[in-house]
Design a protein around this motif. Structure first.
Motif, short mmCIF file in Angstrom:
data_model
loop_
_atom_site.label_atom_id
_atom_site.label_comp_id
_atom_site.label_asym_id
_atom_site.label_seq_id
_atom_site.Cartn_x
_atom_site.Cartn_y
_atom_site.Cartn_z
N GLY A 93 0.80 -1.22 0.00
CA GLY A 93 0.00 0.00 0.00
C GLY A 93 0.83 1.27 0.00
N GLY A 94 2.10 1.15 0.38
CA GLY A 94 2.97 2.32 0.41
C GLY A 94 3.85 2.47 -0.81
N VAL A 95 4.10 1.36 -1.53
CA VAL A 95 5.04 1.43 -2.65
C VAL A 95 4.39 1.22 -4.01
CG1 VAL A 95 6.98 0.72 -1.22
CG2 VAL A 95 5.68 -1.03 -2.43
N LYS A 96 3.17 0.71 -4.05
CA LYS A 96 2.49 0.58 -5.34
C LYS A 96 1.88 1.92 -5.72
CE LYS A 96 1.24 -4.06 -6.65
NZ LYS A 96 0.14 -4.94 -7.08
N GLU A 97 2.06 2.31 -6.97
CA GLU A 97 1.58 3.62 -7.39
C GLU A 97 1.21 3.58 -8.87
OE1 GLU A 97 5.90 5.66 -8.10
OE2 GLU A 97 5.31 5.13 -6.07
N PRO A 98 0.44 4.55 -9.34
CA PRO A 98 0.08 4.57 -10.76
C PRO A 98 1.30 4.84 -11.63
CG PRO A 98 -0.60 6.59 -9.68
CD PRO A 98 -0.15 5.67 -8.60
N PHE A 99 1.33 4.24 -12.80
CA PHE A 99 2.40 4.49 -13.75
C PHE A 99 1.84 4.28 -15.16
CE2 PHE A 99 6.77 2.86 -15.43
CZ PHE A 99 6.91 4.04 -16.16
N ILE A 100 1.57 5.38 -15.82
CA ILE A 100 1.00 5.35 -17.17
C ILE A 100 1.93 6.12 -18.10
CG2 ILE A 100 -1.00 5.95 -18.60
CD1 ILE A 100 -2.66 5.98 -15.99
N ILE A 101 2.20 5.56 -19.26
CA ILE A 101 3.10 6.24 -20.19
C ILE A 101 2.55 6.19 -21.61
CG2 ILE A 101 4.50 4.15 -20.53
CD1 ILE A 101 6.92 6.10 -20.81
N ASN A 102 2.69 7.30 -22.31
CA ASN A 102 2.35 7.37 -23.73
C ASN A 102 3.60 7.81 -24.48
OD1 ASN A 102 0.77 7.50 -26.15
ND2 ASN A 102 0.72 9.72 -25.90
N TRP A 103 4.14 6.90 -25.27
CA TRP A 103 5.35 7.17 -26.05
C TRP A 103 5.01 6.86 -27.51
CZ3 TRP A 103 10.59 4.13 -25.29
CH2 TRP A 103 11.58 4.73 -26.08
N PRO A 104 4.62 7.86 -28.27
CA PRO A 104 4.16 7.63 -29.64
C PRO A 104 5.16 6.82 -30.47
CG PRO A 104 3.74 9.89 -28.99
CD PRO A 104 4.58 9.29 -27.90
N GLY B 197 -3.11 0.66 -24.60
CA GLY B 197 -3.83 -0.38 -23.88
C GLY B 197 -2.98 -1.52 -23.38
N SER B 198 -1.69 -1.52 -23.69
CA SER B 198 -0.82 -2.61 -23.25
C SER B 198 -0.49 -2.45 -21.77
CB SER B 198 0.46 -2.64 -24.07
OG SER B 198 1.17 -1.42 -23.95
N LYS B 199 -0.17 -3.58 -21.13
CA LYS B 199 0.15 -3.59 -19.70
C LYS B 199 1.39 -4.43 -19.46
CE LYS B 199 -4.66 -3.13 -18.15
NZ LYS B 199 -5.74 -3.74 -17.31
N ASN B 200 2.07 -4.15 -18.35
CA ASN B 200 3.23 -4.93 -17.94
C ASN B 200 3.30 -4.93 -16.42
OD1 ASN B 200 6.14 -5.46 -17.19
ND2 ASN B 200 6.28 -5.74 -19.40
N ASP B 201 3.51 -6.11 -15.83
CA ASP B 201 3.53 -6.19 -14.37
C ASP B 201 4.94 -6.37 -13.81
OD1 ASP B 201 4.06 -8.76 -15.17
OD2 ASP B 201 2.39 -9.70 -14.10
N ALA B 202 5.95 -5.99 -14.60
CA ALA B 202 7.33 -6.06 -14.10
C ALA B 202 7.51 -5.09 -12.93
CB ALA B 202 8.31 -5.72 -15.21
N VAL B 203 8.41 -5.44 -12.01
CA VAL B 203 8.69 -4.59 -10.86
C VAL B 203 9.69 -3.51 -11.26
CG1 VAL B 203 9.63 -4.50 -8.53
CG2 VAL B 203 8.24 -6.46 -9.24
N VAL B 204 9.29 -2.26 -11.12
CA VAL B 204 10.18 -1.13 -11.40
C VAL B 204 10.18 -0.21 -10.18
CG1 VAL B 204 9.78 -1.27 -13.88
CG2 VAL B 204 8.34 0.23 -12.49
N VAL C 259 17.62 0.99 -13.73
CA VAL C 259 17.71 0.19 -14.96
C VAL C 259 16.72 0.77 -15.96
CG1 VAL C 259 17.42 -2.10 -15.98
CG2 VAL C 259 18.32 -1.88 -13.66
N SER C 260 17.13 0.93 -17.20
CA SER C 260 16.24 1.49 -18.21
C SER C 260 15.03 0.58 -18.43
CB SER C 260 16.98 1.67 -19.54
OG SER C 260 16.07 2.07 -20.56
N MET C 261 13.86 1.20 -18.52
CA MET C 261 12.61 0.47 -18.73
C MET C 261 12.18 0.45 -20.19
SD MET C 261 10.41 1.89 -15.46
CE MET C 261 10.82 3.63 -15.68
N VAL C 262 13.03 0.93 -21.09
CA VAL C 262 12.65 1.05 -22.49
C VAL C 262 12.22 -0.29 -23.08
CG1 VAL C 262 13.57 1.48 -24.81
CG2 VAL C 262 13.95 3.14 -22.99
N SER C 263 12.92 -1.36 -22.74
CA SER C 263 12.56 -2.68 -23.30
C SER C 263 11.16 -3.12 -22.87
CB SER C 263 13.59 -3.72 -22.89
OG SER C 263 13.61 -3.90 -21.48
#
Length: 247
Positions: free
Chosen positions: A85-96, A102-109, A135-139
């Motif tokens: 409850g303290g470390v989970k947060e929203p993370f939305i990105i739009n990179w044209p 609409g894609s999702k990823n549940d990796a820990v960042v 670590v870069s999240m680009v992949s």
């Protein structure tokens, strides 16, 4: 801040809302969410008007989880805690041209990952000496990978704020929390217990020892600062203050 007209709007809605699930209701928070949504919309509209939307990356995120129990969706802990409850947060990105709508990823960042990520997005050279923990999240964003090339993430919180001082490590689905005051340990398997209701340290001592060793080695390697006993601390004065506050 919540605009007054939006707070009044949600006060009216709350009166007619049948709260069958006994959910937390806050007209002010609802108004703040709508105000944020409207602000993001204005930014996007302006980017479109300027003709630069296709060349602009938009990242929407937060710096912590909910502010108190009723704002974490049932997860344990809130801002300041290392529980979900303290470390989970929203993370939305739009990179044209890179992120798929609409894609999702549940990796820990973690927050430190933004620095190398934005450098790579901008086609700038990485600076490993400046983003040691990142670590870069680009992949993840362009879909070429499902997870990052990293085994663990760490937290270090040697403070008294909302919770007691702690350190924590997450490896895969397992999270270990060490409280510095009394060396108490909590171990959770998030794959089956995302709300962290069952501390399994007693039945998994070897795993606990492994994670604790990694956590301590990490602190030593980065020179993490620890607490120091306050020679002027007076427990009697603290107890009197608590009584006056009704704690």
């Amino acid at each position: 801040m919540c605009p007054k007209e939006l707070e009044e709007k949600y006060k009216r809605k709350a009166k007619a809302f049948k709260n069958l699930k006994h959910e937390y209701i806050s007209p002010k928070r609802a108004g703040m969410v709508e105000a944020l949504d409207n602000s993001v919309g204005r930014i996007i509209n302006k980017l479109d008007a300027l003709g630069i939307a296709d060349n602009t990356i938009i990242i929407l995120t937060g710096d912590n989880g909910g502010n108190f129990d009723e704002t974490t969706g049932g997860l344990k802990g809130y801002k300041g805690f290392s529980h979900e409850g303290g470390v989970k947060e929203p993370f939305i990105i739009n990179w044209p041209g890179q992120t798929k709508p609409g894609s999702k990823n549940d990796a820990v960042v973690i927050g430190m990952d933004f620095y190398p990520t934005i450098l790579e997005m901008a086609n700038l050279p990485l600076k490993p000496d400046e983003h040691l923990d990142g670590v870069s999240m680009v992949s993840l964003m362009n879909g070429t990978s499902k997870k990052l090339d990293r085994n663990e993430v760490y937290w270090h919180y040697p403070h008294y704020h909302r919770t007691k001082p702690y350190g924590a490590i997450r490896k895969g689905d397992f999270k270990l929390i060490e409280f510095f005051e009394d060396s108490a340990l909590e171990l959770y398997d998030l794959s089956i217990d995302p709300n962290e209701t069952q501390n399994i340290i007693g039945t998994n001592p070897l795993l606990g020892e492994e994670l604790l060793s990694k956590l301590k080695n990490w602190r030593a390697n980065i020179g993490a600062q620890m607490m120091h006993e306050n020679p002027n601390y007076n427990s009697n004065k603290t107890e009197i203050k608590r009584r006056k506050k009704g704690m």
